[in-house]
Design an enzyme around this catalytic site. Structure first.
Site, PDB file in Angstrom:
ATOM      1  N   CYS A  39       7.791   1.895  -1.786  1.00 38.86           N
ATOM      2  CA  CYS A  39       8.041   0.455  -1.728  1.00 38.86           C
ATOM      3  C   CYS A  39       9.454  -0.006  -2.053  1.00 38.86           C
ATOM      4  O   CYS A  39      10.046  -0.742  -1.274  1.00 38.86           O
ATOM      5  CB  CYS A  39       7.032  -0.283  -2.604  1.00 38.86           C
ATOM      6  SG  CYS A  39       6.741   0.464  -4.200  1.00 38.86           S
ATOM      7  N   ASP A  61       1.608  -1.181   0.975  1.00 39.03           N
ATOM      8  CA  ASP A  61       0.888   0.058   1.323  1.00 39.03           C
ATOM      9  C   ASP A  61      -0.132  -0.139   2.445  1.00 39.03           C
ATOM     10  O   ASP A  61      -1.108   0.611   2.512  1.00 39.03           O
ATOM     11  CB  ASP A  61       0.139   0.639   0.114  1.00 39.03           C
ATOM     12  CG  ASP A  61       1.046   1.240  -0.939  1.00 39.03           C
ATOM     13  OD1 ASP A  61       2.280   1.197  -0.760  1.00 39.03           O
ATOM     14  OD2 ASP A  61       0.526   1.755  -1.941  1.00 39.03           O
ATOM     15  N   ASP A  70       5.356  -2.869   3.385  1.00 34.42           N
ATOM     16  CA  ASP A  70       6.536  -2.101   2.985  1.00 34.42           C
ATOM     17  C   ASP A  70       6.476  -0.651   3.435  1.00 34.42           C
ATOM     18  O   ASP A  70       7.481  -0.043   3.772  1.00 34.42           O
ATOM     19  CB  ASP A  70       6.786  -2.200   1.478  1.00 34.42           C
ATOM     20  CG  ASP A  70       5.568  -1.864   0.633  1.00 34.42           C
ATOM     21  OD1 ASP A  70       4.535  -1.440   1.181  1.00 34.42           O
ATOM     22  OD2 ASP A  70       5.645  -2.038  -0.604  1.00 34.42           O
ATOM     23  N   ASN A  71       5.295  -0.060   3.440  1.00 31.56           N
ATOM     24  CA  ASN A  71       5.111   1.312   3.936  1.00 31.56           C
ATOM     25  C   ASN A  71       3.648   1.497   4.291  1.00 31.56           C
ATOM     26  O   ASN A  71       2.813   0.640   4.000  1.00 31.56           O
ATOM     27  CB  ASN A  71       5.541   2.347   2.890  1.00 31.56           C
ATOM     28  CG  ASN A  71       4.921   2.138   1.519  1.00 31.56           C
ATOM     29  OD1 ASN A  71       5.577   1.639   0.599  1.00 31.56           O
ATOM     30  ND2 ASN A  71       3.661   2.497   1.367  1.00 31.56           N
TER      31      ASN A  71
END
Length: 609
Positions: free
Chosen positions: A87, A52, A339-340
């Site tokens: 994720c 995140d 992941d993001n």
């Protein structure tokens, strides 16, 4: 087995930062010499994957050790995108080189996602660590792999392809002070009272020692949970109740030594932070403006994210230092990503991810290693998580797989300049999402349904655009050269009737092209994902949006009989073909010259009259 905080403190005092437990291999203190540098014909990779981490909230500005060891010594890719802003689907894309619509892992939990879905799709025998072992590499992993990888299913079967592993497991993956790790084939072990990232760091250092001592090329992943929200399981909970879930989301938890840092930090007050007027589309456009208490809490949430990343900053320095001490740093690529992304208050959103807006999909990518330009920013090199596996194959000297949806990212300055000079600069990133979105702070955590969408991020000389189609068939187009906060949807019914220029063209003309491109990308596979314009223009005359904007193509793109528009049949929580609406395989048309068209049917091009 529980490793107590007292035992951890004693181990640190004795081992100068080393933790020696039954579940962690013996560590060698920093500065200890391990003898002559091993000789290798192939490079190694150390990959740090956070959870995140944003670009647009400025978190990297608070990580001086990442700057010192990676950004200043490597290349920063400013236009790197997560293809799915949550994720588990994102991580499966990283480790397969395929978009989520091809892996069919589209959520964080069953039935559409999580580790059980990863297994059900047959991916455990056909993904990156397995391929790497087949190529002669040793593979090591510590930290979070996938969601729904738990204390109950960790060994049935275990994740394939790892020489050594020490995984974080649900239900305590996101509990910063109550982590559960599981090493190789051993039973899970609790680290209650210890700080998760510090425990992970020691495990990463131990795996690094194993990797170097094995005298084989290696690929090592350290995947801490920071700066993800803290998620603690409730000790007792009754029947399943959306209003009373069995877990509690709170802001991230920093290590005690970092808890006092950055007292004045606030979420950047960009124009899209808690704007006076609503923005976006679908459920986002109906969000109320946050009150002063909500904003103050979100600033606190932001500070906790920055503080939680400090232990990751130290982890990066520790890995680089140990690579140097072991004599393998010059032979090793060190890669850093997430992941993001994440939003905190933008578009009036509560802390979270899952949207296609820039805060959620633009993620860090930093590469240091042999031949990579130090201190260089590769602006304009558009890349996605689907490109990471092909990139790792490329730097390790492996032949790319034919089923990769992504392609190797040019890493050296010479490669980047060469791509630009040859006109091969890739300009697009396909983005997709299925299911719901949820706030992760203490305000308004209600899941937002119908958060399913397809989107396209595209930038090139003279244009910088975002286009999306939601499952309720609302459309968005933002000219991010003048509207980087994505506040003025040029396709909104409330937009002025007078055409507003986007990149020098009317929004409708731009949207017609991007819709056709998105139609190709929404179900693409392999080279069609890499070169989507070739599906629309098989003669090779169009390789960019700039080419496609030529007036000779206006009628082709404006006519839905020739290029079907992207639209959903209904909103679905996972990849359900009948919900997806028209696909390129069924309805796509290609431009074949002046007044001539063809279409793809049964895998071959035919004339269309």
């Amino acid at each position: 087995m529980r490793v107590t905080a007292l035992a951890y403190t004693a181990a640190v005092a004795i081992g100068f930062g080393a933790v020696v437990t039954a579940s962690s291999p013996e560590q060698v203190p920093l500065g200890h010499s391990h003898g002559p540098r091993p000789q290798r014909r192939q490079p190694n990779v150390v990959f740090v994957l956070t959870d995140d981490q944003d670009v647009h909230l400025g978190s990297l500005d608070y990580m001086p050790l990442v700057k010192k060891h990676l950004i200043d010594q490597g290349t920063y890719f400013s236009s790197h995108y997560a293809t799915t802003a949550v994720c588990c689907p994102s991580r499966v894309t990283i480790w397969t080189g395929k978009f989520a619509h091809n892996t069919n892992v589209t959520d964080v939990k069953p039935p559409y996602g999580g580790y059980p879905k990863f297994l059900a799709e047959g991916l455990n025998d056909n993904y990156f660590p397995v391929w790497l072992q087949q190529a002669g590499y040793n593979t090591y992993y510590t930290g979070k792999l996938f969601n729904a990888h738990t204390v109950e299913n960790y060994n049935s079967p275990p994740p394939g392809g790892f020489t050594g592993s020490d995984f974080l497991l649900d239900p305590h993956t996101y509990d910063y002070l109550n982590a559960t790790f599981q090493r190789n084939g051993e039973e899970p072990r609790s680290y209650e009272g210890l700080y998760s990232t510090d425990v992970l760091a020691e495990k990463a250092y131990g795996l690094l020692d194993e990797a170097v001592d094995a005298k084989k090329p290696f690929f090592l992943v350290a995947a801490p949970i920071a700066p993800h929200a803290n998620v603690a399981m409730k000790l007792e909970h009754g029947p399943r109740d959306p209003q009373n879930p069995p877990f509690e989301f709170t802001e991230p938890v920093p290590a005690p030594r970092h808890a006092h840092l950055f007292p004045g930090a606030k979420v950047p007050r960009t124009p899209n932070f808690n704007p006076e007027a609503p923005s976006g589309a679908n459920w986002v456009s109906a969000l109320p403006r946050q009150n002063a208490s909500n904003v103050a809490y979100n600033d606190h949430f932001h500070r906790q994210r920055l503080r939680a990343l400090q232990a990751v900053d130290e982890l990066v320095a520790g890995l680089v230092s140990r690579l140097g001490e072991r004599g393998v740093l010059d032979d090793t690529y060190v890669v850093y990503s997430s992941d993001n992304g994440y939003h905190v208050g933008q578009h009036r959103l509560q802390p979270g991810k899952s949207c296609g807006y820039e805060e959620d999909v633009n993620v860090p990518l930093i590469v240091r290693g042999p031949g990579v330009e130090p201190g260089f920013s590769a602006d304009g090199v558009v890349s996605t998580h689907a490109d990471l596996a092909p990139t790792f194959f490329d730097i390790l000297g492996l032949k790319p797989r034919e089923d990769f949806d992504g392609a190797a990212i040019p890493l050296t300055r010479g490669e980047i300049d060469g791509v630009r000079e040859r006109g091969e600069r890739r300009e697009h990133a396909g983005i997709e999402y299925w299911g719901s979105a949820m706030g992760e702070g203490v305000y308004n955590r209600d899941p937002r349904q119908n958060n399913t969408y397809k989107a396209l991020r595209i930038s090139g000389p003279g244009y910088n655009l975002y286009y999306s189609v939601w499952c309720n068939n609302e459309h968005e187009l933002y000219d991010m050269a003048v509207d980087p906060g994505q506040l003025n949807n040029l396709l909104s019914p409330s937009s002025p009737s007078t055409p507003i220029l986007a990149a020098g063209h009317a929004p409708r003309k731009i949207a017609d092209r991007l819709d056709a491109l998105l139609l190709v990308l929404k179900t693409c596979a392999g080279t069609r994902c890499q070169r989507p314009w070739a599906s629309l223009h098989p003669d090779g005359a169009v390789r960019s949006l700039a080419d496609a904007l030529a007036p000779r193509y206006d009628a082709f793109y404006a006519d839905n009989r020739k290029v079907a528009s992207v639209k959903y049949a209904y909103c679905a929580d996972g990849f359900i073909p009948e919900a997806e609406g028209p696909t390129w395989e069924d309805t796509g048309r290609a431009f074949g010259g002046e007044g001539e068209y063809g279409y793809l049917k049964g895998g071959r091009w035919e004339d269309w009259v």
